[in-house]
Design an enzyme around this catalytic site. Structure first.
Site, PDB file in Angstrom:
ATOM      1  N   HIS A   1       0.848  -1.188   0.000  1.00 61.13           N
ATOM      2  CA  HIS A   1       0.000   0.000   0.000  1.00 61.13           C
ATOM      3  C   HIS A   1       0.884   1.238   0.000  1.00 61.13           C
ATOM      4  O   HIS A   1       1.854   1.315   0.747  1.00 61.13           O
ATOM      5  CB  HIS A   1      -0.923   0.008   1.223  1.00 61.13           C
ATOM      6  CG  HIS A   1      -2.066  -0.948   1.076  1.00 61.13           C
ATOM      7  ND1 HIS A   1      -1.860  -2.270   0.779  1.00 61.13           N
ATOM      8  CD2 HIS A   1      -3.406  -0.782   1.154  1.00 61.13           C
ATOM      9  CE1 HIS A   1      -3.034  -2.879   0.702  1.00 61.13           C
ATOM     10  NE2 HIS A   1      -3.983  -1.996   0.920  1.00 61.13           N
TER      11      HIS A   1
ATOM     12  N   ARG B   1      -5.956  -4.175   8.191  1.00 58.74           N
ATOM     13  CA  ARG B   1      -5.763  -2.946   8.958  1.00 58.74           C
ATOM     14  C   ARG B   1      -4.710  -2.072   8.299  1.00 58.74           C
ATOM     15  O   ARG B   1      -3.706  -2.558   7.789  1.00 58.74           O
ATOM     16  CB  ARG B   1      -5.319  -3.262  10.392  1.00 58.74           C
ATOM     17  CG  ARG B   1      -6.251  -4.203  11.123  1.00 58.74           C
ATOM     18  CD  ARG B   1      -5.677  -4.593  12.467  1.00 58.74           C
ATOM     19  NE  ARG B   1      -5.681  -3.477  13.397  1.00 58.74           N
ATOM     20  CZ  ARG B   1      -6.709  -3.177  14.195  1.00 58.74           C
ATOM     21  NH1 ARG B   1      -7.791  -3.919  14.165  1.00 58.74           N
ATOM     22  NH2 ARG B   1      -6.645  -2.161  15.010  1.00 58.74           N
TER      23      ARG B   1
ATOM     24  N   GLU C   1     -15.897  -4.983   2.993  1.00 59.76           N
ATOM     25  CA  GLU C   1     -15.214  -3.738   3.326  1.00 59.76           C
ATOM     26  C   GLU C   1     -16.090  -2.500   3.387  1.00 59.76           C
ATOM     27  O   GLU C   1     -15.660  -1.480   3.917  1.00 59.76           O
ATOM     28  CB  GLU C   1     -14.049  -3.503   2.364  1.00 59.76           C
ATOM     29  CG  GLU C   1     -14.373  -3.704   0.908  1.00 59.76           C
ATOM     30  CD  GLU C   1     -13.116  -3.737   0.035  1.00 59.76           C
ATOM     31  OE1 GLU C   1     -12.111  -3.127   0.419  1.00 59.76           O
ATOM     32  OE2 GLU C   1     -13.172  -4.375  -1.035  1.00 59.76           O
TER      33      GLU C   1
ATOM     34  N   ARG D   1      -9.384   5.948  -3.245  1.00 57.12           N
ATOM     35  CA  ARG D   1      -8.978   4.912  -2.308  1.00 57.12           C
ATOM     36  C   ARG D   1      -8.843   5.493  -0.905  1.00 57.12           C
ATOM     37  O   ARG D   1      -8.651   6.692  -0.724  1.00 57.12           O
ATOM     38  CB  ARG D   1      -7.650   4.302  -2.741  1.00 57.12           C
ATOM     39  CG  ARG D   1      -7.771   3.424  -3.971  1.00 57.12           C
ATOM     40  CD  ARG D   1      -6.482   2.675  -4.227  1.00 57.12           C
ATOM     41  NE  ARG D   1      -6.615   1.782  -5.365  1.00 57.12           N
ATOM     42  CZ  ARG D   1      -7.128   0.555  -5.298  1.00 57.12           C
ATOM     43  NH1 ARG D   1      -7.582   0.101  -4.144  1.00 57.12           N
ATOM     44  NH2 ARG D   1      -7.217  -0.200  -6.359  1.00 57.12           N
TER      45      ARG D   1
ATOM     46  N   ASP E   1     -11.822   0.894   3.826  1.00 54.16           N
ATOM     47  CA  ASP E   1     -12.964   1.351   3.029  1.00 54.16           C
ATOM     48  C   ASP E   1     -14.220   1.487   3.862  1.00 54.16           C
ATOM     49  O   ASP E   1     -15.059   2.346   3.583  1.00 54.16           O
ATOM     50  CB  ASP E   1     -13.193   0.387   1.852  1.00 54.16           C
ATOM     51  CG  ASP E   1     -12.204   0.638   0.724  1.00 54.16           C
ATOM     52  OD1 ASP E   1     -12.380   1.623  -0.003  1.00 54.16           O
ATOM     53  OD2 ASP E   1     -11.250  -0.139   0.584  1.00 54.16           O
TER      54      ASP E   1
ATOM     55  N   ARG F   1      -5.167 -11.068  -5.160  1.00 51.04           N
ATOM     56  CA  ARG F   1      -6.412 -10.341  -4.886  1.00 51.04           C
ATOM     57  C   ARG F   1      -6.926  -9.717  -6.176  1.00 51.04           C
ATOM     58  O   ARG F   1      -6.181  -9.158  -6.952  1.00 51.04           O
ATOM     59  CB  ARG F   1      -6.210  -9.261  -3.832  1.00 51.04           C
ATOM     60  CG  ARG F   1      -7.524  -8.506  -3.516  1.00 51.04           C
ATOM     61  CD  ARG F   1      -7.411  -7.593  -2.308  1.00 51.04           C
ATOM     62  NE  ARG F   1      -6.722  -6.363  -2.578  1.00 51.04           N
ATOM     63  CZ  ARG F   1      -7.125  -5.163  -2.138  1.00 51.04           C
ATOM     64  NH1 ARG F   1      -8.238  -5.058  -1.426  1.00 51.04           N
ATOM     65  NH2 ARG F   1      -6.426  -4.080  -2.391  1.00 51.04           N
TER      66      ARG F   1
END
Length: 905
Positions: A147, A601, A526, A733, A563, A413
């Site tokens: 991320h 998280r 989410e 995002r 999210d 994913r």
């Protein structure tokens, strides 16, 4: 360039930490002086002094407004560099003081392994057996993700690690008798320290371009090589010793209570840069790195295991049973296998041919290494050489149990609609006259998918030429089947999973394209709506007997924190996550299915971040149950695992928390607390929605007052800031959403809505204050929420947000009224939290954290002032018209603020 605050014997910050910050700051000041002159250093000191004055930044902002353009970048760099050096000093301090959860309120909240062991033995009659069994089966999986919240280049990270090593060496030297030799070594170490700081100052803080997914994966592998490879053995030895002292048994050789997985190179959700070819390359890179590391281990073992005494079991594995050094004979052949495997992997990466010697078997499984090494271990023990067996050989066995031969397991994913679109294209080719798959009812989808899962007839034609997007989906699933190391892949995560058919469809693609190999499939819930519906979805899914057989009665579910908080606000999201876990646990128990919860998280509170120990203990009772998966993201990987000492502490924290949550779970939630939380969450959600979604000025205000547009220029990660390039805030995002609010110190996502929820609760309930305090004192979930809220409020600053407003929002606009109302809300929630926690100051009960934040403010506030000034000067300019130095200055302020607050996204 250093804080000169007087200690007066009252400062809670450890003096050694202050001394190291002073040492690094002075060195930075000299470095800047040599580069830009002493007059410039004096300007930095003037700015810092203005930042400390209690005049709401009036003089500071005036001084910054008058800076010429050519001073903006070096000023920003000076404060950014100091904050980076302060972080290094704090990381070093945590290693030596064994304290890592810096945002926790008290070190006493966290106990060490021996403390929790003694408590379990005292409270449980079968405590010793329970401890051994629990750690033999414990499975904590920490999933490293790419991320985009790490603002620092790998080049600089390495320099910072070397600076920390120098601090550690100086610490050791200062404990030695002060003679000439020690003094000379101290002097040389200080010179090396200054050299490294000079190198850092003269290095560009930012990459020239955004990293590719492969670059991100290489960064993750570097963390394993430089930190975790050593830390895992240190942690395992400590755990092993604790178990031996309390239970009389060692941790079994096959046990690995903590393992690591990765999303780097496997997370393709919203990232078109992650392709099947990228995933294949990352899988090969992971195996190649593991082979390199094991080669070094085996070379050391060959060097040390020179003894002759050996068991028949070992001798039967070698040709010459009379060999003088049987261990070396066995290990040399093993080393040849690993070297050949490494060379084969390199050839695969380079797309070259490689002739595998006929007498050499390539290493594809950790068992190929584990079996002969365990035989060596048993042989040494059988010959009363336990001391040798438990040396570096045990280290290698522990690494094998943790890392396997793949470095990490790679998760995959993808978003659910991408699977739906691919199947729709396939079915339109096979059944052109039928309705579109996406228009089918859920019942029809399930019936079709279950039928195809049980069919021996292939559904998908290999000869048909599909569209690029569909072919990419099929190629990804084909990797699962073709990858000759079945240990290399972890879980397949489905983002935005909303129905059982979303999970069945992924299983069908695995059956069709992966030769029937089925990975664990985890739906990711989410949004608030998805969390509320998650129990129903999993219940319907597990009611399908065919599916339960497919998964062998083991289900993984991922809970999305980022999210959901962006979608509903932090309080409503946190409560929805808690309720979802309770329901999922209840449903899986009903179906006799083992549940593993995967917690997605982030690093910040608004993305579910917080101290790991507190977070795990705040989960619903029974939900941890000796097994948990948790993401570790971006800059938090460096803060918690970037150095071996930090990594050992982090692993111990996770192990203690999972042990306590599994063996000593808290009592079930009281019904009246549940009722109160429903009221609080619903009220908070209404307020959040009314402002974020319904206020017509909100989106314009958000874009105007935050550095969102400049964020896209920061070369943080390979993933785009938006899931879709069109659309508004809803397509943004969670990371840039949080990042933007953090930069202006409003911290809005972490508290908005909670203000009205608490106010209404206290006004409508005569015993409201008593009830809230009872929940704080007796319910770990609510206590953590309040602790994290308080920490956020300590970092939030309405005056700083007000300065952005002053520079960027027109005085008579409706956005101005919105901005003022949000700052008033921030002030109000601060007062409410003080009342509820019975404090006069925020973080009154955590003075060290409070002082640290205050200390950093005199270095962060100039960066805020510069950032607002830069935004104002470039308000109506196109991005391409902004000079490179000004653009870089803007990026530097963002990186510096993130470093100072220890938070990005």
């Amino acid at each position: 360039m250093l804080p000169r605050d007087s200690n007066n014997g009252k400062n809670p910050v450890d003096e050694s930490l202050r001394a190291n910050i002073r040492l690094l700051g002075d060195s930075l000041g000299r470095t800047i002086g040599r580069d830009l002159g002493e007059d410039f250093v004096e300007k930095i000191e003037i700015i810092r002094k203005y930042a400390k004055r209690q005049d709401h930044g009036v003089q500071l902002h005036e001084y910054l407004r008058n800076l010429p353009d050519n001073h903006l970048l070096p000023v920003a760099r000076a404060f950014n560099q100091f904050l980076q050096l302060a972080n290094i000093a704090e990381q070093h301090h945590r290693i030596y003081s064994r304290s890592i959860d810096d945002d926790n309120h008290s070190k006493d909240d966290r106990t060490g392994l021996m403390d929790i062991f003694q408590r379990i033995i005292k409270e449980k009659s079968n405590g010793k057996e329970l401890l051994f069994e629990t750690f033999s089966k414990m499975r904590i999986e920490l999933v490293l993700t790419a991320h985009p919240t790490e603002t620092i280049r790998r080049t600089l990270i390495r320099k910072y690690d070397l600076i920390e090593e120098c601090l550690g060496f100086l610490e050791l030297l200062n404990r030695q008798p002060n003679d000439k030799s020690v003094s000379n070594t101290i002097q040389r170490t200080r010179e090396r320290l200054e050299e490294l700081i000079s190198q850092a100052w003269h290095t560009n803080e930012f990459r020239h371009e955004k990293p590719s997914p492969v670059d991100e994966a290489k960064w993750g592998f570097a963390v394993i090589e430089n930190s975790l490879w050593e830390a895992v053995t240190t942690f395992s030895r400590h755990l092993d010793q604790c178990l031996l002292e309390t239970t009389g048994k060692r941790l079994p050789l096959h046990a690995a209570p903590i393992r690591f997985a990765s999303w780097m190179g496997g997370d393709r959700d919203g990232n078109p840069n992650v392709t099947a070819a990228v995933t294949r390359e990352v899988l090969l890179l992971g195996r190649w790195q593991a082979a390199e590391l094991y080669i070094y281990d085996l070379e050391k073992l060959i060097e040390e295991l020179s003894m002759k005494k050996a068991s028949d079991e070992l001798l039967n594995l070698i040709d010459n049973k009379n060999a003088n050094e049987p261990y070396r004979v066995l290990l040399k052949h093993l080393l040849l296998q690993v070297r050949t495997t490494r060379d084969w992997l390199k050839a695969q990466l380079d797309n070259k041919l490689f002739d595998i010697p006929k007498d050499i078997e390539l290493i594809h499984s950790y068992k190929q290494l584990q079996k002969p090494l365990e035989i060596c271990y048993r042989s040494l023990c059988d010959n009363k050489l336990e001391l040798i067996a438990n040396g570096i050989l045990l280290n290698t066995l522990r690494r094998l149990a943790c890392f396997g031969v793949t470095s990490t397991k790679l998760d995959l994913r993808q978003e659910s609609t991408r699977h739906t679109q691919a199947l729709e294209e396939i079915l339109l080719y096979i059944l052109p006259d039928n309705d579109k798959y996406s228009e089918w009812s859920e019942e029809k989808k399930q019936e079709f998918l279950l039928k195809e899962l049980n069919s021996k007839r292939p559904l998908i034609s290999y000869r048909q030429k599909w569209t690029k997007d569909t072919q990419e989906i099929l190629d990804t699933f084909e990797i699962i089947g073709k990858e000759n190391n079945e240990e290399a892949l972890g879980t397949y995560i489905i983002s935005m999973a909303g129905q059982p058919s979303d999970i069945l469809l992924v299983a069908l693609f695995m059956k069709e394209m992966a030769n029937g190999k089925i990975l664990p499939i985890a739906p990711l819930f989410e949004t608030l709506n998805d969390l509320d519906r998650s129990g129903d979805v999993i219940n319907r899914l597990l009611s399908l007997e065919g599916y339960r057989k497919l998964i062998d009665n083991q289900q993984e579910v991922m809970i999305g924190y980022s999210d959901s908080a962006k979608d509903a606000g932090q309080l409503a999201a946190a409560w929805a996550q808690y309720r979802a876990q309770e329901r999922l646990l209840e449903i899986c128990q009903k179906h006799n299915v083992a549940l593993t919860l995967f917690h997605g998280r982030g690093g910040t509170v608004a993305r579910g971040g917080g101290p790991a120990h507190t977070a795990i203990l705040s989960q619903p009772p029974g939900s941890v149950n000796n097994s948990i998966r948790v993401t570790e993201q971006g800059e938090m990987i460096r803060f918690k695992f970037g150095l071996p000492g930090l990594a050992v502490l982090s692993m111990e924290i996770y192990a203690c928390a999972v042990l306590e949550a599994s063996v000593l779970p808290k009592p079930k939630l009281k019904d009246d607390w549940r009722e109160e939380m429903n009221k609080l969450a619903n009220r908070a959600h209404r307020t959040y929605n009314s402002i974020v979604r319904e206020n017509p000025d909100f989106v314009s205000y958000f874009r105007k007052i935050t550095p969102l547009n400049s964020l896209s220029k920061l070369p943080l990660g390979s993933r785009p800031a938006k899931r879709k390039q069109d659309g508004g805030v809803e397509t943004l995002r969670a990371i840039p959403w949080i990042f933007a609010w953090t930069q202006i110190r409003l911290m809005l996502p972490a508290w908005l809505g909670t203000d009205d929820a608490f106010e209404e609760f206290l006004n409508s309930n005569p015993d409201g204050m008593k009830r809230l305090r009872e929940m704080i004192n007796s319910w770990p979930f609510f206590r953590m929420y309040i602790d994290m809220l308080e920490m956020v409020l300590a970092k939030a600053d309405a005056d700083i947000a007000g300065y952005y407003e002053q520079r960027l929002i027109e005085p008579n606009s409706s956005m101005k009224k919105l901005s003022e109302s949000l700052r008033e809300r921030l002030d109000h929630i601060r007062k409410l939290v003080l009342r509820i926690t019975d404090q006069k100051e925020i973080l009154e009960r955590a003075p060290q954290l409070a002082h640290t934040i205050t200390l950093r403010n005199s270095y962060i506030e100039p960066l805020h002032g510069l950032q607002a000034e830069l935004m104002q000067r470039n308000l109506n300019k196109k991005q391409e018209d902004i000079p490179e130095d000004i653009s870089r200055a803007m990026m530097t302020t963002m990186a510096g603020i993130a470093a100072g607050l220890r938070n990005t996204g």
